[in-house]
Scaffold this motif. Sequence first.
Motif, PDB file in Angstrom:
ATOM      1  N   UNK A 165       3.385  12.806  -7.233  1.00  0.00           N
ATOM      2  CA  UNK A 165       2.998  11.859  -8.314  1.00  0.00           C
ATOM      3  C   UNK A 165       3.576  10.412  -8.220  1.00  0.00           C
ATOM      4  N   UNK A 166       4.978  10.600  -8.044  1.00  0.00           N
ATOM      5  CA  UNK A 166       5.876   9.356  -7.992  1.00  0.00           C
ATOM      6  C   UNK A 166       5.388   8.736  -6.794  1.00  0.00           C
ATOM      7  N   UNK A 167       5.528   9.298  -5.772  1.00  0.00           N
ATOM      8  CA  UNK A 167       5.036   8.669  -4.270  1.00  0.00           C
ATOM      9  C   UNK A 167       3.696   7.808  -4.458  1.00  0.00           C
ATOM     10  N   UNK A 168       2.933   8.641  -4.779  1.00  0.00           N
ATOM     11  CA  UNK A 168       1.278   8.262  -5.021  1.00  0.00           C
ATOM     12  C   UNK A 168       1.316   6.964  -6.001  1.00  0.00           C
ATOM     13  N   UNK A 169       2.120   7.097  -6.875  1.00  0.00           N
ATOM     14  CA  UNK A 169       1.929   5.882  -7.899  1.00  0.00           C
ATOM     15  C   UNK A 169       2.539   4.737  -7.000  1.00  0.00           C
ATOM     16  N   UNK A 170       3.919   4.878  -6.485  1.00  0.00           N
ATOM     17  CA  UNK A 170       4.355   3.943  -5.612  1.00  0.00           C
ATOM     18  C   UNK A 170       3.399   3.216  -4.456  1.00  0.00           C
ATOM     19  N   UNK A 171       2.782   4.337  -3.748  1.00  0.00           N
ATOM     20  CA  UNK A 171       1.923   3.791  -2.824  1.00  0.00           C
ATOM     21  C   UNK A 171       0.796   2.961  -3.610  1.00  0.00           C
ATOM     22  N   UNK A 172       0.149   3.553  -4.597  1.00  0.00           N
ATOM     23  CA  UNK A 172      -0.817   2.795  -5.095  1.00  0.00           C
ATOM     24  C   UNK A 172      -0.435   1.357  -5.572  1.00  0.00           C
ATOM     25  N   UNK A 173       0.937   1.171  -6.204  1.00  0.00           N
ATOM     26  CA  UNK A 173       1.447  -0.185  -6.335  1.00  0.00           C
ATOM     27  C   UNK A 173       1.645  -1.176  -5.074  1.00  0.00           C
ATOM     28  N   UNK A 174       2.162  -0.347  -3.916  1.00  0.00           N
ATOM     29  CA  UNK A 174       2.160  -1.150  -2.714  1.00  0.00           C
ATOM     30  C   UNK A 174       0.909  -1.458  -2.147  1.00  0.00           C
ATOM     31  N   UNK A 175      -0.079  -0.765  -2.250  1.00  0.00           N
ATOM     32  CA  UNK A 175      -1.490  -1.222  -1.745  1.00  0.00           C
ATOM     33  C   UNK A 175      -1.804  -2.362  -2.776  1.00  0.00           C
ATOM     34  N   UNK A 176      -1.727  -2.488  -4.049  1.00  0.00           N
ATOM     35  CA  UNK A 176      -2.088  -3.643  -4.803  1.00  0.00           C
ATOM     36  C   UNK A 176      -1.359  -4.880  -4.370  1.00  0.00           C
ATOM     37  N   UNK A 177      -0.132  -4.775  -4.126  1.00  0.00           N
ATOM     38  CA  UNK A 177       0.809  -5.972  -3.918  1.00  0.00           C
ATOM     39  C   UNK A 177       0.160  -6.304  -2.480  1.00  0.00           C
ATOM     40  N   UNK A 204       7.448 -10.264   2.189  1.00  0.00           N
ATOM     41  CA  UNK A 204       6.894  -9.417   1.240  1.00  0.00           C
ATOM     42  C   UNK A 204       6.061  -8.214   1.896  1.00  0.00           C
ATOM     43  N   UNK A 205       5.065  -8.511   2.708  1.00  0.00           N
ATOM     44  CA  UNK A 205       4.232  -7.776   3.441  1.00  0.00           C
ATOM     45  C   UNK A 205       4.880  -6.921   4.425  1.00  0.00           C
ATOM     46  N   UNK A 206       6.093  -7.393   5.123  1.00  0.00           N
ATOM     47  CA  UNK A 206       6.890  -6.463   5.869  1.00  0.00           C
ATOM     48  C   UNK A 206       7.674  -5.429   5.149  1.00  0.00           C
ATOM     49  N   UNK A 207       8.008  -5.739   3.877  1.00  0.00           N
ATOM     50  CA  UNK A 207       8.895  -4.856   3.000  1.00  0.00           C
ATOM     51  C   UNK A 207       7.946  -4.209   2.554  1.00  0.00           C
ATOM     52  N   UNK A 208       6.672  -4.221   2.279  1.00  0.00           N
ATOM     53  CA  UNK A 208       5.557  -3.345   1.634  1.00  0.00           C
ATOM     54  C   UNK A 208       5.319  -2.459   2.531  1.00  0.00           C
ATOM     55  N   UNK A 209       5.144  -2.869   3.880  1.00  0.00           N
ATOM     56  CA  UNK A 209       4.813  -1.839   4.702  1.00  0.00           C
ATOM     57  C   UNK A 209       5.803  -0.885   5.175  1.00  0.00           C
ATOM     58  N   UNK A 210       7.078  -1.395   5.222  1.00  0.00           N
ATOM     59  CA  UNK A 210       8.036  -0.554   5.698  1.00  0.00           C
ATOM     60  C   UNK A 210       8.576   0.548   4.478  1.00  0.00           C
TER      61      UNK A 210
END
Length: 178
Positions: A21-33, A134-140
């Motif tokens: 759940x935590x990983x999924x919430x973070x990934x969802x936020x990463x996708x929005x960013x 920001x995008x590089x950090x997001x993908x990493x």
Amino acid sequence: MENQPDKVNPQERERLMSFIKIMSAIALALGVVSIIVGILVFVYHGGGGYPVSSGVGIWYAFMPIGFGILGLVANFSTDEKTQRNTLNGHYVMSILMLSMGYALAASIQGLVTCSQKEAKCGSNPDEQIALHAILVADVVVGYFISITSMVLHLKNKSILHPDWKYRKGCCGKVEGDK
């Protein structure tokens, strides 16, 4: 009762599901960013060309968003079959998210191109540098989450995927057959 999954410890399963759940919430936020950054790259386009104008942030976002949605649906599902299917999908999405090497390559290429103040960055190279960083950090971070998810799923497959024990492999054998 042959080919029935073994019973699992509910507390251990709940602990693992909370990680998902935590990983999924973070990934969802990463996708929005990633979508927001992808749109801002076009807003600050200013006559720039490829790789700056590639829109990589927008289409990369579909993987972490799918990963996040499947993980959250698995967590909030009370139906065992739905949870099993969404967990399988979550595992597959972690593999697909890791396979998005082009997103990392294009965002690094945009970052390097703009840091050298090339004409491809258009009239807003400083904004493009920040957005691509920001995008590089997001993908990493997305890669780290997908690797962590794959390890979690595979290390704890007897708890998260007890039905995998009885799947037939490429040759039609069930685990434990000789």
